[in-house]
Design a protein around this motif. Structure first.
Motif, PDB file in Angstrom:
ATOM      1  N   TRP A  14     -32.585  95.178 -57.660  1.00 34.49           N
ATOM      2  CA  TRP A  14     -32.943  94.498 -58.913  1.00 34.49           C
ATOM      3  C   TRP A  14     -34.266  93.754 -58.759  1.00 34.49           C
ATOM      4  CZ3 TRP A  14     -33.775  89.308 -59.902  1.00 34.49           C
ATOM      5  CH2 TRP A  14     -33.947  88.973 -61.244  1.00 34.49           C
ATOM      6  N   ALA A  15     -34.459  93.054 -57.637  1.00 35.31           N
ATOM      7  CA  ALA A  15     -35.684  92.287 -57.423  1.00 35.31           C
ATOM      8  C   ALA A  15     -36.910  93.183 -57.408  1.00 35.31           C
ATOM      9  CB  ALA A  15     -35.587  91.499 -56.119  1.00 35.31           C
ATOM     10  N   GLY A  16     -36.737  94.434 -57.012  1.00 38.18           N
ATOM     11  CA  GLY A  16     -37.855  95.362 -56.964  1.00 38.18           C
ATOM     12  C   GLY A  16     -38.089  96.104 -58.266  1.00 38.18           C
ATOM     13  N   SER A  17     -37.194  95.948 -59.240  1.00 32.41           N
ATOM     14  CA  SER A  17     -37.352  96.614 -60.527  1.00 32.41           C
ATOM     15  C   SER A  17     -38.406  95.897 -61.362  1.00 32.41           C
ATOM     16  CB  SER A  17     -36.018  96.630 -61.278  1.00 32.41           C
ATOM     17  OG  SER A  17     -35.663  95.313 -61.677  1.00 32.41           O
ATOM     18  N   ARG A  19     -38.086  94.601 -64.379  1.00 33.93           N
ATOM     19  CA  ARG A  19     -37.501  93.379 -64.947  1.00 33.93           C
ATOM     20  C   ARG A  19     -37.326  92.317 -63.873  1.00 33.93           C
ATOM     21  NH1 ARG A  19     -32.200  94.163 -68.503  1.00 33.93           N
ATOM     22  NH2 ARG A  19     -33.766  95.251 -69.765  1.00 33.93           N
ATOM     23  N   GLY A  20     -36.806  92.708 -62.718  1.00 33.78           N
ATOM     24  CA  GLY A  20     -36.569  91.738 -61.657  1.00 33.78           C
ATOM     25  C   GLY A  20     -37.844  91.145 -61.103  1.00 33.78           C
ATOM     26  N   SER A  21     -38.854  91.979 -60.882  1.00 34.72           N
ATOM     27  CA  SER A  21     -40.110  91.465 -60.335  1.00 34.72           C
ATOM     28  C   SER A  21     -40.795  90.533 -61.330  1.00 34.72           C
ATOM     29  CB  SER A  21     -41.036  92.613 -59.942  1.00 34.72           C
ATOM     30  OG  SER A  21     -41.352  93.418 -61.060  1.00 34.72           O
ATOM     31  N   PHE A  22     -40.693  90.851 -62.626  1.00 36.22           N
ATOM     32  CA  PHE A  22     -41.267  89.957 -63.640  1.00 36.22           C
ATOM     33  C   PHE A  22     -40.548  88.605 -63.615  1.00 36.22           C
ATOM     34  CE2 PHE A  22     -41.138  88.013 -67.839  1.00 36.22           C
ATOM     35  CZ  PHE A  22     -42.485  87.940 -68.148  1.00 36.22           C
ATOM     36  N   ALA A  23     -39.215  88.647 -63.587  1.00 36.12           N
ATOM     37  CA  ALA A  23     -38.443  87.404 -63.581  1.00 36.12           C
ATOM     38  C   ALA A  23     -38.767  86.554 -62.358  1.00 36.12           C
ATOM     39  CB  ALA A  23     -36.946  87.719 -63.633  1.00 36.12           C
ATOM     40  N   LEU A  24     -38.827  87.173 -61.191  1.00 36.23           N
ATOM     41  CA  LEU A  24     -39.113  86.420 -59.968  1.00 36.23           C
ATOM     42  C   LEU A  24     -40.518  85.837 -59.987  1.00 36.23           C
ATOM     43  CD1 LEU A  24     -37.429  88.763 -57.333  1.00 36.23           C
ATOM     44  CD2 LEU A  24     -36.673  86.474 -58.018  1.00 36.23           C
ATOM     45  N   GLN A  25     -41.459  86.559 -60.571  1.00 33.08           N
ATOM     46  CA  GLN A  25     -42.824  86.042 -60.669  1.00 33.08           C
ATOM     47  C   GLN A  25     -42.865  84.778 -61.520  1.00 33.08           C
ATOM     48  OE1 GLN A  25     -46.004  88.936 -61.480  1.00 33.08           O
ATOM     49  NE2 GLN A  25     -46.876  87.493 -62.933  1.00 33.08           N
ATOM     50  N   THR A  52     -31.100  87.249 -49.371  1.00 31.75           N
ATOM     51  CA  THR A  52     -31.903  88.283 -48.714  1.00 31.75           C
ATOM     52  C   THR A  52     -33.326  87.822 -48.434  1.00 31.75           C
ATOM     53  OG1 THR A  52     -32.598  89.300 -50.807  1.00 31.75           O
ATOM     54  CG2 THR A  52     -30.537  90.089 -49.829  1.00 31.75           C
ATOM     55  N   GLY A  53     -33.623  86.558 -48.699  1.00 28.67           N
ATOM     56  CA  GLY A  53     -34.911  86.005 -48.292  1.00 28.67           C
ATOM     57  C   GLY A  53     -36.002  86.010 -49.336  1.00 28.67           C
ATOM     58  N   THR A  54     -35.670  86.296 -50.587  1.00 25.72           N
ATOM     59  CA  THR A  54     -36.702  86.358 -51.629  1.00 25.72           C
ATOM     60  C   THR A  54     -37.483  85.060 -51.730  1.00 25.72           C
ATOM     61  OG1 THR A  54     -35.426  87.966 -52.905  1.00 25.72           O
ATOM     62  CG2 THR A  54     -37.101  86.708 -54.086  1.00 25.72           C
ATOM     63  N   PHE A  55     -36.795  83.933 -51.785  1.00 26.06           N
ATOM     64  CA  PHE A  55     -37.498  82.667 -51.927  1.00 26.06           C
ATOM     65  C   PHE A  55     -37.990  82.125 -50.589  1.00 26.06           C
ATOM     66  CE2 PHE A  55     -35.017  82.833 -55.877  1.00 26.06           C
ATOM     67  CZ  PHE A  55     -36.057  82.669 -56.787  1.00 26.06           C
ATOM     68  N   LEU A  56     -37.461  82.624 -49.475  1.00 31.92           N
ATOM     69  CA  LEU A  56     -38.037  82.255 -48.181  1.00 31.92           C
ATOM     70  C   LEU A  56     -39.503  82.629 -48.136  1.00 31.92           C
ATOM     71  CD1 LEU A  56     -35.331  83.326 -45.552  1.00 31.92           C
ATOM     72  CD2 LEU A  56     -36.015  80.998 -46.152  1.00 31.92           C
ATOM     73  N   GLU A  57     -39.840  83.808 -48.618  1.00 33.16           N
ATOM     74  CA  GLU A  57     -41.237  84.236 -48.612  1.00 33.16           C
ATOM     75  C   GLU A  57     -42.091  83.325 -49.485  1.00 33.16           C
ATOM     76  OE1 GLU A  57     -41.659  88.797 -47.828  1.00 33.16           O
ATOM     77  OE2 GLU A  57     -40.351  88.521 -49.578  1.00 33.16           O
TER      78      GLU A  57
END
Length: 241
Positions: A14-17, A19-25, A52-57
């Motif tokens: 999802w994070a790589g989709s 929609r997901g990449s837009f939301a995380l940005q 899975t470390g998304t916000f760690l980065e």
């Protein structure tokens, strides 16, 4: 809720989709704004429930000395693949942190309180190990995002989660902590079908709004009172009239 290899893979997919990449940005944009008053250099931050470390980065890019912790070995394995040796990773529960009092400067809880048995205890534990402040992000129960998830009527981690309203989260913070200050904002005002880079819709979803409006709400809790911006005048002698 048990987070295994399959659920970790689904989250990263999802994070790589689009929609997901837009939301995380947009979420990272909001986080950067909310934590702007915090110093970063030589400041230790623990990301509790790092997944899975998304916000760690994101936190590493901000300049923090970084530690991550999660109760799922499968989530931590994926986090290690992403972050490498830029962060110390630990296995543990948000409600029973394996760290000393005031071991860190800051602690973050990124959409974690929705999935723990005792959110108040998790907050108190985060405040125990952090000296200066907490960063709390949660899924907003009064958002269009929540409505869209409910309308799907299918079993999912989001439907099983405990969604908070801003008033509920504020009450939870005040009940369990003694904050020196609180600041909150949210982002992603529209439903998920509008989370994309189309010009007009992008503006709608990339503008920070009041904490009770957007899908993703972030709260900065300062555990110490902010420094006075203008020092009080000191008198060498008694003032005269």
């Amino acid at each position: 809720m048990h987070w295994n290899r399959e659920s970790a893979a689904r989250y990263d997919k999802w994070a790589g989709s689009t929609r997901g990449s837009f939301a995380l940005q947009q979420e990272e944009k909001l986080l950067q704004s909310v934590i702007a008053p915090w110093p970063r250099r030589k400041q230790k931050l623990i990301d509790i429930g790092c997944g899975t470390g998304t916000f760690l980065e994101f936190f590493w890019s901000c300049g923090f000395d970084l530690t991550g912790m999660d109760k799922s070995p499968d989530m931590l394995a994926r986090a290690r693949e992403k972050i490498g040796h830029r962060a110390d990773l630990h296995l543990g529960s948000a409600e029973h942190l394996p760290f000393e009092d005031r071991e860190f400067d800051y602690a973050s809880l990124m959409t974690v309180l929705e999935f723990v048995e005792d959110p108040g205890l998790a907050l108190r534990e985060a405040a125990r190990v952090a000296r200066k402040g907490l960063l709390i992000s949660f899924l907003n129960r009064t958002s269009l995002y929540r409505l869209s998830v409910r309308l799907e009527k299918k079993k999912s981690a989001l439907n099983e989660a405990r969604w908070f309203s801003w008033l509920e989260m504020r009450a939870l913070i005040l009940k369990n902590l003694s904050p020196g200050g609180i600041e909150a904002r949210s982002i992603l005002l529209g439903p998920p079908c509008t989370w994309n880079f189309a010009p007009v819709i992008r503006y709608l979803n990339s503008t920070p709004v009041f904490p009770w409006m957007g899908a993703f709400t972030t709260v900065r809790v300062d555990l110490t009172a902010p420094r006075a911006q203008t020092p009080l005048m000191a008198w060498n002698t008694e003032p005269t009239t």
